[in-house]
Design a protein around this motif. Structure first.
Motif, short mmCIF file in Angstrom:
data_model
loop_
_atom_site.label_atom_id
_atom_site.label_comp_id
_atom_site.label_asym_id
_atom_site.label_seq_id
_atom_site.Cartn_x
_atom_site.Cartn_y
_atom_site.Cartn_z
N SER A 165 -3.15 5.52 2.44
CA SER A 165 -4.05 4.99 3.60
C SER A 165 -4.45 6.04 4.41
O SER A 165 -4.20 7.26 4.35
N GLU A 224 -7.21 6.64 8.34
CA GLU A 224 -7.99 5.97 9.42
C GLU A 224 -9.44 6.15 9.49
O GLU A 224 -9.75 7.32 9.09
N VAL A 232 -7.51 -2.83 -2.41
CA VAL A 232 -7.94 -2.14 -1.29
C VAL A 232 -8.09 -3.26 -0.22
O VAL A 232 -8.57 -4.19 -0.16
N LYS A 233 -7.78 -2.70 0.91
CA LYS A 233 -7.85 -3.75 2.28
C LYS A 233 -8.36 -2.72 3.30
O LYS A 233 -7.48 -1.56 3.64
N LEU A 234 -9.32 -3.05 3.96
CA LEU A 234 -9.93 -2.39 5.10
C LEU A 234 -9.83 -3.47 6.39
O LEU A 234 -10.45 -4.68 6.40
N PRO A 250 0.86 -1.30 0.03
CA PRO A 250 0.03 0.11 -0.13
C PRO A 250 0.68 1.31 0.04
O PRO A 250 2.15 1.28 0.90
N THR A 261 -8.33 0.69 9.74
CA THR A 261 -7.21 1.22 8.45
C THR A 261 -7.76 0.98 7.32
O THR A 261 -8.19 -0.15 6.97
N VAL A 262 -7.88 2.08 6.31
CA VAL A 262 -8.17 1.83 4.86
C VAL A 262 -6.88 1.94 4.05
O VAL A 262 -6.20 2.92 4.21
N GLU A 263 -6.44 0.78 3.47
CA GLU A 263 -5.20 0.67 2.66
C GLU A 263 -5.48 0.79 1.14
O GLU A 263 -6.21 -0.12 0.76
#
Length: 240
Positions: free
Chosen positions: A88, A90, A118-120, A85, A202-204
């Protein structure tokens, strides 16, 4: 991992092939996981939803439960990436899916014309998933296979949402827009995501600067007639 593999989206087969009922596994997880440590897809016989997280492959079966897969097991369709990533943010105090997607769009580096991973990770107020049931030969077309899917509702659950954004002009190769799956922090349940609200976490994001497509190297795939004029509408029906 070589530098050439950083931020490269690797995909085995296409959504167009799934529309054409190409549900037989055609790549092992041993080979797939060489190409990425995060991703989504399905399983041999279209048996549930695939979640690849931290370099491990999990099958979400139609009972909603998650099972770790063995290296020799197979998938007919999957997208994976070595997740690196570069952006990102928060989440605190809660954000809806639409609010998160709007914030993602606010990043200048995220173009609607490129793929991105995307990773949450965090705690979700609610998550809704569905899971396609195992198919038997002779396989039905995709639009028939997905008509009866169990749905699952999670509340105040810790876990991970992950997947990819695919540019609209790649519809048929992948699923245009967001294609996301969910797995709990315990990695014991999940599914294909269709709704969520996030409480905190967290969103990355990882823009994908390269795309590699591998078609199945099987006689069944080579001889299939995948020239379906209704492919795009069939994908939209199956996803919605």
């Amino acid at each position: 991992m070589s530098e050439a593999n950083v931020n490269q989206l690797f995909q085995h087969s296409t959504m167009g092939a799934l529309v054409g009922a190409q549900f037989a596994g055609s790549i092992t997880f041993a080979d797939l996981l060489k190409q990425g440590d995060i991703g989504i897809g399905t399983l041999h016989d279209f048996d549930g939803e695939l979640v690849v997280i931290d370099g491990e492959a999990y099958q979400i079966k139609s009972n909603g439960q998650a099972y770790l897969k063995e290296p020799e097991e197979t998938t007919p369709f999957a997208s994976v990436s070595h997740f690196e990533p570069s952006l990102s943010f928060e989440v605190s105090g809660g954000m809806t899916r639409l609010e998160i997607e709007a914030k993602i769009r606010a990043y200048a580096e995220i173009s609607p014309n490129i793929f991105f991973a995307v990773k949450l990770t965090g705690t979700f107020k609610s998550v809704d998933t569905r899971v396609v049931p195992k198919q038997m030969r002779p396989y039905q077309p995709l639009v028939e296979a997905v008509k009866k899917q169990p749905v699952f509702h999670f509340e105040n659950v810790k876990g991970t949402v992950l997947g990819f954004w695919t540019p609209p002009y790649f519809q048929g190769v992948g699923v245009a827009g967001y294609h996301l799956h969910f797995i709990t922090a315990e990695r014991d349940a999940g599914g294909h995501l269709f709704a969520y609200d996030m409480l905190e976490g967290t969103v990355e994001l990882a823009p994908q600067t390269a795309f590699k497509l591998q078609v199945p190297q099987t006689t069944e795939y080579y001889e299939a007639d995948l020239n379906n004029p209704n492919m795009v509408s069939d994908i939209e029906e199956a996803e919605n």
